[in-house]
Scaffold this motif. Structure first.
Motif, PDB file in Angstrom:
ATOM      1  N   GLU A  51     -46.549  24.217  -9.454  1.00 43.29           N
ATOM      2  CA  GLU A  51     -46.211  25.592  -9.083  1.00 43.29           C
ATOM      3  C   GLU A  51     -46.417  26.545 -10.256  1.00 43.29           C
ATOM      4  N   ARG A  52     -46.670  27.788  -9.910  1.00 42.54           N
ATOM      5  CA  ARG A  52     -46.679  28.896 -10.860  1.00 42.54           C
ATOM      6  C   ARG A  52     -45.504  29.785 -10.496  1.00 42.54           C
ATOM      7  N   GLU A  53     -44.655  30.100 -11.480  1.00 37.00           N
ATOM      8  CA  GLU A  53     -43.406  30.810 -11.205  1.00 37.00           C
ATOM      9  C   GLU A  53     -43.251  32.031 -12.100  1.00 37.00           C
ATOM     10  N   HIS A  54     -42.645  33.084 -11.518  1.00 39.25           N
ATOM     11  CA  HIS A  54     -42.256  34.254 -12.315  1.00 39.25           C
ATOM     12  C   HIS A  54     -40.754  34.426 -12.195  1.00 39.25           C
ATOM     13  N   ASP A  55     -40.072  34.505 -13.341  1.00 39.08           N
ATOM     14  CA  ASP A  55     -38.617  34.652 -13.401  1.00 39.08           C
ATOM     15  C   ASP A  55     -38.298  35.956 -14.121  1.00 39.08           C
ATOM     16  N   GLN A  62     -25.755  27.474 -17.573  1.00 38.39           N
ATOM     17  CA  GLN A  62     -24.721  26.475 -17.866  1.00 38.39           C
ATOM     18  C   GLN A  62     -23.986  26.768 -19.174  1.00 38.39           C
ATOM     19  N   VAL A  63     -24.657  27.457 -20.109  1.00 37.34           N
ATOM     20  CA  VAL A  63     -24.036  27.762 -21.398  1.00 37.34           C
ATOM     21  C   VAL A  63     -24.025  29.267 -21.651  1.00 37.34           C
ATOM     22  N   ASP A  64     -24.088  30.066 -20.582  1.00 38.30           N
ATOM     23  CA  ASP A  64     -24.013  31.534 -20.678  1.00 38.30           C
ATOM     24  C   ASP A  64     -25.120  32.133 -21.526  1.00 38.30           C
ATOM     25  N   ASP A  65     -26.291  31.494 -21.526  1.00 40.56           N
ATOM     26  CA  ASP A  65     -27.436  31.998 -22.280  1.00 40.56           C
ATOM     27  C   ASP A  65     -28.330  32.785 -21.317  1.00 40.56           C
ATOM     28  N   VAL A  66     -28.211  34.114 -21.335  1.00 43.59           N
ATOM     29  CA  VAL A  66     -28.952  34.993 -20.432  1.00 43.59           C
ATOM     30  C   VAL A  66     -29.874  35.872 -21.264  1.00 43.59           C
ATOM     31  N   SER A  67     -31.193  35.732 -21.083  1.00 47.99           N
ATOM     32  CA  SER A  67     -32.134  36.470 -21.921  1.00 47.99           C
ATOM     33  C   SER A  67     -32.388  37.888 -21.412  1.00 47.99           C
ATOM     34  N   ARG A  68     -32.309  38.076 -20.070  1.00 47.81           N
ATOM     35  CA  ARG A  68     -32.694  39.336 -19.421  1.00 47.81           C
ATOM     36  C   ARG A  68     -34.152  39.705 -19.706  1.00 47.81           C
ATOM     37  N   GLU A  69     -34.939  38.714 -20.047  1.00 49.59           N
ATOM     38  CA  GLU A  69     -36.370  38.891 -20.278  1.00 49.59           C
ATOM     39  C   GLU A  69     -37.142  38.099 -19.223  1.00 49.59           C
ATOM     40  N   SER A  70     -38.246  38.673 -18.748  1.00 50.60           N
ATOM     41  CA  SER A  70     -39.035  38.010 -17.718  1.00 50.60           C
ATOM     42  C   SER A  70     -40.160  37.187 -18.342  1.00 50.60           C
ATOM     43  N   ASP A  71     -40.629  36.197 -17.586  1.00 50.42           N
ATOM     44  CA  ASP A  71     -41.708  35.352 -18.079  1.00 50.42           C
ATOM     45  C   ASP A  71     -42.298  34.562 -16.912  1.00 50.42           C
ATOM     46  N   TYR A  72     -43.509  34.076 -17.125  1.00 55.04           N
ATOM     47  CA  TYR A  72     -44.168  33.180 -16.184  1.00 55.04           C
ATOM     48  C   TYR A  72     -44.040  31.747 -16.689  1.00 55.04           C
ATOM     49  N   ASN A 316     -16.909  40.064 -14.649  1.00 56.38           N
ATOM     50  CA  ASN A 316     -16.223  40.997 -15.537  1.00 56.38           C
ATOM     51  C   ASN A 316     -16.477  40.653 -17.001  1.00 56.38           C
ATOM     52  N   TYR A 317     -17.250  39.587 -17.239  1.00 52.76           N
ATOM     53  CA  TYR A 317     -17.708  39.236 -18.591  1.00 52.76           C
ATOM     54  C   TYR A 317     -19.146  39.753 -18.712  1.00 52.76           C
ATOM     55  N   ASP A 318     -19.315  40.824 -19.497  1.00 55.92           N
ATOM     56  CA  ASP A 318     -20.575  41.553 -19.526  1.00 55.92           C
ATOM     57  C   ASP A 318     -21.788  40.688 -19.882  1.00 55.92           C
ATOM     58  N   ALA A 319     -21.602  39.658 -20.706  1.00 56.09           N
ATOM     59  CA  ALA A 319     -22.719  38.861 -21.207  1.00 56.09           C
ATOM     60  C   ALA A 319     -23.444  38.089 -20.114  1.00 56.09           C
ATOM     61  N   VAL A 320     -22.785  37.859 -18.962  1.00 57.31           N
ATOM     62  CA  VAL A 320     -23.408  37.058 -17.906  1.00 57.31           C
ATOM     63  C   VAL A 320     -23.584  37.867 -16.617  1.00 57.31           C
ATOM     64  N   LYS A 321     -23.541  39.177 -16.718  1.00 57.28           N
ATOM     65  CA  LYS A 321     -23.731  40.046 -15.556  1.00 57.28           C
ATOM     66  C   LYS A 321     -25.190  40.491 -15.508  1.00 57.28           C
ATOM     67  N   TYR A 322     -25.932  40.016 -14.474  1.00 58.47           N
ATOM     68  CA  TYR A 322     -27.353  40.350 -14.393  1.00 58.47           C
ATOM     69  C   TYR A 322     -27.895  40.008 -13.000  1.00 58.47           C
ATOM     70  N   ASP A 323     -29.031  40.633 -12.655  1.00 60.52           N
ATOM     71  CA  ASP A 323     -29.771  40.310 -11.441  1.00 60.52           C
ATOM     72  C   ASP A 323     -30.971  39.448 -11.819  1.00 60.52           C
ATOM     73  N   GLU A 324     -31.396  38.609 -10.878  1.00 57.36           N
ATOM     74  CA  GLU A 324     -32.535  37.732 -11.154  1.00 57.36           C
ATOM     75  C   GLU A 324     -33.387  37.580  -9.908  1.00 57.36           C
ATOM     76  N   ARG A 325     -34.711  37.654 -10.104  1.00 55.63           N
ATOM     77  CA  ARG A 325     -35.674  37.445  -9.032  1.00 55.63           C
ATOM     78  C   ARG A 325     -36.675  36.372  -9.475  1.00 55.63           C
ATOM     79  N   ILE A 326     -36.832  35.356  -8.640  1.00 58.16           N
ATOM     80  CA  ILE A 326     -37.763  34.270  -8.939  1.00 58.16           C
ATOM     81  C   ILE A 326     -38.761  34.158  -7.782  1.00 58.16           C
ATOM     82  N   ILE A 327     -40.037  34.208  -8.105  1.00 59.08           N
ATOM     83  CA  ILE A 327     -41.108  34.058  -7.120  1.00 59.08           C
ATOM     84  C   ILE A 327     -42.021  32.930  -7.576  1.00 59.08           C
ATOM     85  N   SER A 328     -42.321  31.994  -6.665  1.00 56.23           N
ATOM     86  CA  SER A 328     -43.178  30.875  -7.038  1.00 56.23           C
ATOM     87  C   SER A 328     -44.138  30.534  -5.910  1.00 56.23           C
ATOM     88  N   ALA A 329     -45.292  29.974  -6.293  1.00 53.79           N
ATOM     89  CA  ALA A 329     -46.287  29.505  -5.337  1.00 53.79           C
ATOM     90  C   ALA A 329     -46.919  28.244  -5.903  1.00 53.79           C
TER      91      ALA A 329
END
Length: 335
Positions: A51-55, A62-72, A316-329
């Motif tokens: 598959e090719r995926e865009h996140d 699992q460890v509250d590591d949220v980049s808020r950066e997109s990548d393929y 209510n913990y700002d570090a893990v508040k985010y939206d995420e879209r994943i598209i794959s084919a």
């Protein structure tokens, strides 16, 4: 973005730290009588998917590591399973699943994962009594990240080939290789149900669960309520039979001792932080997730897979508040 979803899992015993996957596979093979390997009652299945995926937000939640950066990313998944119908009422099965995900830019999130499942099921008077063991080993950026094991006892029943129900209790263990304070054990109570259409081409499934997790560091103790509803329909076609799946998931995770006022004011939680004697507010995470996928059969063994996922991670913990879209084919080969 990695979730360990063990829906429909029935476990046998908890994985020990010093048992590796090659050792477990060897034990499984050595304990299967040679005569059964050639028996008509043994069925084998296998698959491989590329598959090719865009996140939109590459993360390790699992460890509250949220980049808020997109990548393929390029993702390869493979699997092999065997099922042995020992008698009319006794069944054994084993399954191995592998996954490798390589990101174009954020290679520090590259994932390599191996999952082994062993299960048995005995049916008496229309009720199934199941035991299953699941063990997962995961590496991130080439380094050992997590050993996960789960063991489950379950009861299930199929009524008139149109309604299926399953109740289960699971005990799982997380061993984070480099983050000992995140190590945890959890007890999960789950209830699954499936309703089938008259033709059998459609079904609706509902999964509800309650989880109580106790971590090495009390800060991360939490309780989670989860509800998942999905719908599947198979479109019969001479040339391109298609399976459509869509579903929503809601999860409410409440932490016992995570002081949210301190965490937000200090930009995050440091290792070894101890909760204060009095807290104004504790952490609560709310997940709302929607997923839709199409599996289009190109021929008897090859399929085209399209998948879209949207997740609203509110907290209510700002570090893990985010939206995420994943598209794959991708393409999937099955045998």
């Amino acid at each position: 973005h990695h979730n360990y979803d063990f829906y429909d899992m029935i476990a046998i015993e908890v994985l020990m730290k010093n048992i590796t996957l090659p050792t477990l596979l060897s034990l499984v093979i050595l304990n299967i009588p040679v005569s059964t390997l050639a028996a008509d009652s043994v069925t084998w299945t296998g698959s491989a998917t590329a598959e090719r995926e865009h996140d939109s937000s590459v993360s390790l939640e699992q460890v509250d590591d949220v980049s808020r950066e997109s990548d393929y990313a390029n993702q390869l998944k493979w699997g092999l399973g065997a099922k042995w119908q020992a008698t009319d009422s006794l069944q054994f099965s084993t399954q191995y699943l592998g996954k490798n995900k390589d990101y174009d830019e954020f290679t520090e999130y590259d994932l390599n994962q191996h999952h082994l499942a062993l299960s048995s099921k005995f049916t008496y008077s229309g009720i199934g009594y199941g035991y299953r063991f699941d063990g997962v080993k995961a590496k991130v950026d080439g380094e050992d990240f997590l050993n996960f094991s789960q063991s489950t006892l379950a009861l299930d029943k199929l009524s008139d080939s149109s309604f299926y129900m399953r109740a289960a209790i699971s005990i799982n263990k997380k061993d984070f290789i480099q983050l000992d304070e995140r190590d945890a054990q959890a007890t999960v109570f789950g209830l699954d149900s499936m309703a089938f259409s008259t033709s059998g081409r459609s079904h609706v499934s509902v999964n509800a669960s309650v989880e109580n997790e106790v971590a090495e560091e009390k800060l991360f103790d939490n309780k989670t309520l989860s509800l998942k509803v999905s719908f599947q329909h198979k479109f019969a076609s001479t040339h391109f039979p298609t399976t459509f799946v869509t579903g929503i998931r809601y999860a409410h995770k409440a932490y016992d001792s995570f002081d949210i006022t301190f965490a937000n004011n200090n930009g995050g939680i440091l290792t070894g932080f101890q909760p204060q004697s009095s807290m104004d507010e504790t952490r609560v995470d709310l997940l709302k997730q929607w997923t839709t996928s199409l599996d289009v059969g190109l021929n008897d063994w090859l399929g085209l897979i399209l998948k879209v996922t949207y997740a609203d991670n509110d907290s209510n913990y700002d570090a893990v508040k985010y939206d995420e879209r994943i598209i794959s084919a991708g393409l999937s080969a099955r045998f």
